[in-house]
Scaffold this active site. Structure first.
Site, PDB file in Angstrom:
ATOM      1  N   HIS A 106       0.871  -1.182   0.000  1.00 44.07           N
ATOM      2  CA  HIS A 106       0.000   0.000   0.000  1.00 44.07           C
ATOM      3  C   HIS A 106       0.911   1.236   0.000  1.00 44.07           C
ATOM      4  O   HIS A 106       2.033   1.169   0.501  1.00 44.07           O
ATOM      5  CB  HIS A 106      -0.827  -0.063   1.292  1.00 44.07           C
ATOM      6  CG  HIS A 106      -1.924   0.936   1.406  1.00 44.07           C
ATOM      7  ND1 HIS A 106      -1.700   2.232   1.802  1.00 44.07           N
ATOM      8  CD2 HIS A 106      -3.261   0.826   1.205  1.00 44.07           C
ATOM      9  CE1 HIS A 106      -2.860   2.875   1.848  1.00 44.07           C
ATOM     10  NE2 HIS A 106      -3.827   2.045   1.481  1.00 44.07           N
ATOM     11  N   ASP A 156       2.912  -4.691   8.113  1.00 47.48           N
ATOM     12  CA  ASP A 156       1.712  -3.876   7.954  1.00 47.48           C
ATOM     13  C   ASP A 156       0.519  -4.819   8.086  1.00 47.48           C
ATOM     14  O   ASP A 156       0.218  -5.578   7.166  1.00 47.48           O
ATOM     15  CB  ASP A 156       1.756  -3.188   6.578  1.00 47.48           C
ATOM     16  CG  ASP A 156       0.415  -2.548   6.202  1.00 47.48           C
ATOM     17  OD1 ASP A 156      -0.556  -2.669   6.979  1.00 47.48           O
ATOM     18  OD2 ASP A 156       0.351  -1.947   5.117  1.00 47.48           O
ATOM     19  N   GLN A 190      -4.801  -5.161   7.059  1.00 48.43           N
ATOM     20  CA  GLN A 190      -5.835  -6.064   6.546  1.00 48.43           C
ATOM     21  C   GLN A 190      -5.870  -7.398   7.286  1.00 48.43           C
ATOM     22  O   GLN A 190      -6.789  -8.192   7.089  1.00 48.43           O
ATOM     23  CB  GLN A 190      -5.604  -6.333   5.047  1.00 48.43           C
ATOM     24  CG  GLN A 190      -5.698  -5.107   4.163  1.00 48.43           C
ATOM     25  CD  GLN A 190      -7.099  -4.511   4.135  1.00 48.43           C
ATOM     26  OE1 GLN A 190      -8.086  -5.186   4.410  1.00 48.43           O
ATOM     27  NE2 GLN A 190      -7.180  -3.229   3.818  1.00 48.43           N
TER      28      GLN A 190
END
Lengths: 407, 143
Positions: free
Chosen positions: A122, A198, A201
């Site tokens: 992202h 990260d 999600q």
């Protein structure tokens, strides 16, 4: 399929019509809806004990401080962090990653060091490192993505040479792929690199155990996991956090201040300058309680089942192409339909009460890799039901017909 | 139904068969516009003759039906027109999209895009080519 539909009643927002049709909310990868339990917790804070934390000597402030710190403990337990002071409240995943870039990386990286990212990141896990590179002559490298939408780890050992930090997404917001972060972490540590995951999600959709992964930093957002907007988390090992300089300076993060210098507070306060997002953090604590009651194993099972069913049914539409065919995947499903632009798909679906995302999903390099400008994305959560897939598929067929294609 | 109002036959037809699509000589004035939020893009080229008449206009682009059809319809509307009339077409079309200002010329086929007004997030799609044209003309008339 595991049936979690009984939880839908906790989400008042789902019980409405949009453009005269029952709302079908399939934009969960962007943000998740909030259950009454979270809305009520935030409401109660403002009604009953709104006050500042950590410094008031009065009853309300003590209650707010207890609730705020309790939320930190809940979040720590949720991701199996060994110590709650390792949980830093930020605004969101983006801020958590920036915190590491601005403090740890600025202190410990020097010219010539390399950071290893992936082609499926992202923008929030790309741009902070671009900014850092403008200041320090560091090198950025990328683990390639295969046509199936998985990380190509064949040359990981060579890629890790000279790398000080590996920063990788746990689950792709575009492809849905769940990356083997344990394997990557082990290899990275063997090469002497630290690892940042990260988890924006992943944390909402599957059990996450930072000790099992063995990573050094883990970042995620509250709003994608039924919590309020405006609160995110950076988890990091205590010894690393203690070595890091503060991010923002101000109240709350100090031990002692003189006119010309100050000593900083210990973790976690060192990284939480100013009045924090108290209501949101307490709301996130309620979201963690809620998700724990539903059960993260149940949520993962439901999403793998509903994701697989959605992919199967979407594939029945001629000219529809799905991006991301990993076996290990969540229920964020990106696709395109030949001859119908994703934005037109989104508008046509919205007219039928269906909310999806269309665009580059803040992952332009990945879009280029797959040679598309944008995709449509339907992303499911535990409160979605199989009937919604059928309505989605029918609406997509309508879109094709409207554009003059035989379905 | 409102979807049919948005995706009128003529819009879909221009989307599938865009008019004046392609490239002029590299030396011709060119504007590139992109909508960063969705990635739609357009390259626009124009030839103004000595009488300030749009002698030729071409565009290339990638994007949704609304942005590409609007650009295609735009090229048809302004080709062969003198500059002052082109300005009026731009202003009138902008009024059609925003509901503000006056429509001072016959918009013809462009009126098919009127339905876009009801979809505020899509107005910027319809305006993509027009924004490029406006900035290109500003540059050309200055030089």
């Amino acid at each position: 399929m595991i049936d979690l539909s009984r939880y839908r009643k906790d989400f008042p927002i789902l019980n409405q019509t949009v453009k005269g049709r029952p709302l079908i909310y399939l934009d969960n990868a962007a943000t998740a809806q909030k259950p009454l339990q979270v809305i009520g917790t935030v409401d109660q804070y403002y009604r009953e004990y709104n006050s500042n934390v950590h410094r008031g000597l009065h009853t309300l402030s003590e209650r707010a401080t207890r609730a705020y710190e309790k939320a930190r403990e809940k979040v720590a337990r949720f991701i199996h962090a060994p110590r709650s002071e390792e949980v830093i409240f930020t605004r969101n995943t983006t801020e958590s990653i920036n915190l590491v870039a601005y403090t740890w990386a600025r202190k410990f990286l020097k010219a010539g060091d390399a950071i290893l990212l992936t082609e499926m990141e992202h923008h929030s896990n790309l741009v902070p490192w671009h900014l850092l590179r403008e200041e320090k002559s560091i090198e950025l490298r990328f683990i390639p993505v295969t046509p199936r939408g998985e990380l190509d780890l064949q040359h990981l050992k060579q890629l890790l040479d000279g790398v000080r930090l590996v920063s990788v997404t746990h689950m792709s917001n575009v492809l849905g792929t769940i990356n083997p972060v344990e394997v990557i972490t082990e290899e990275a540590h063997a090469a002497g690199a630290k690892v940042l995951i990260d988890g924006a999600q992943a944390v909402p959709h599957m059990p996450v155990n930072v000790q099992d992964i063995d990573c050094d930093f883990y970042a995620f957002s509250g709003h994608k996991m039924c919590g309020p907007t405006g609160v995110g988390v950076l988890w990091a090992r205590a010894e690393i956090l203690r070595d890091m300089p503060p991010f923002l300076g101000g109240g709350e993060m100090i031990h002692e201040v003189h006119l010309n210098h100050s000593d900083y507070a210990d973790i976690p306060n060192k990284f939480e300058a100013g009045t924090p997002n108290i209501a949101q953090a307490i709301g996130l604590g309620a979201a963690v309680d809620y998700l724990s009651r539903v059960g993260m194993e149940n949520i993962l099972q439901h999403e793998q089942e509903i994701g697989a069913l959605a992919i199967e049914k979407l594939k029945s539409i001629k000219g529809l192409r799905i991006f991301g065919e990993s076996e290990k995947r969540g229920a964020a499903i990106s696709f395109e339909i030949e001859g119908v632009h994703p934005h037109d798909i989104a508008t046509i679906l919205d007219e039928q009460g269906i909310a999806i995302r269309a665009g580059h999903h803040c992952a332009q390099p990945l879009m280029r890799k797959f040679n598309v400008q944008s995709t449509a994305r339907a992303s499911f959560y535990f409160y979605n039901v199989p009937e919604e897939i059928d309505i989605l598929v029918d609406a997509l067929k309508t879109a094709k017909r409207l554009f003059g294609y035989v379905t | 139904m409102s979807l049919d109002a948005l995706y009128q036959e003529i819009i879909l037809e221009h989307y599938k068969n865009p008019r004046n699509f392609g490239k002029l000589d590299e030396s011709r004035a060119k504007a590139h516009y992109e909508n960063p939020s969705c990635g739609d893009q357009i390259d626009l080229q124009i030839v103004l003759n000595d009488d300030m008449v749009v002698e030729d206009i071409r565009f290339q682009g990638r994007g949704c039906a609304i942005s590409q059809a609007s650009a295609s319809l735009m090229t048809e509307a302004v080709k062969g027109k003198p500059l002052d009339e082109v300005q009026k077409i731009i202003e009138s079309f902008t009024s059609l999209m925003t509901g503000e200002g006056e429509i001072t010329v016959e918009l013809g086929d462009l009126e098919a895009l009127e339905g876009v007004k009801k979809f505020p997030v899509r107005v910027k799609c319809a305006m993509l080519g027009w924004t490029a044209l406006k900035s290109l003309l500003e540059r050309e008339t200055k030089s």
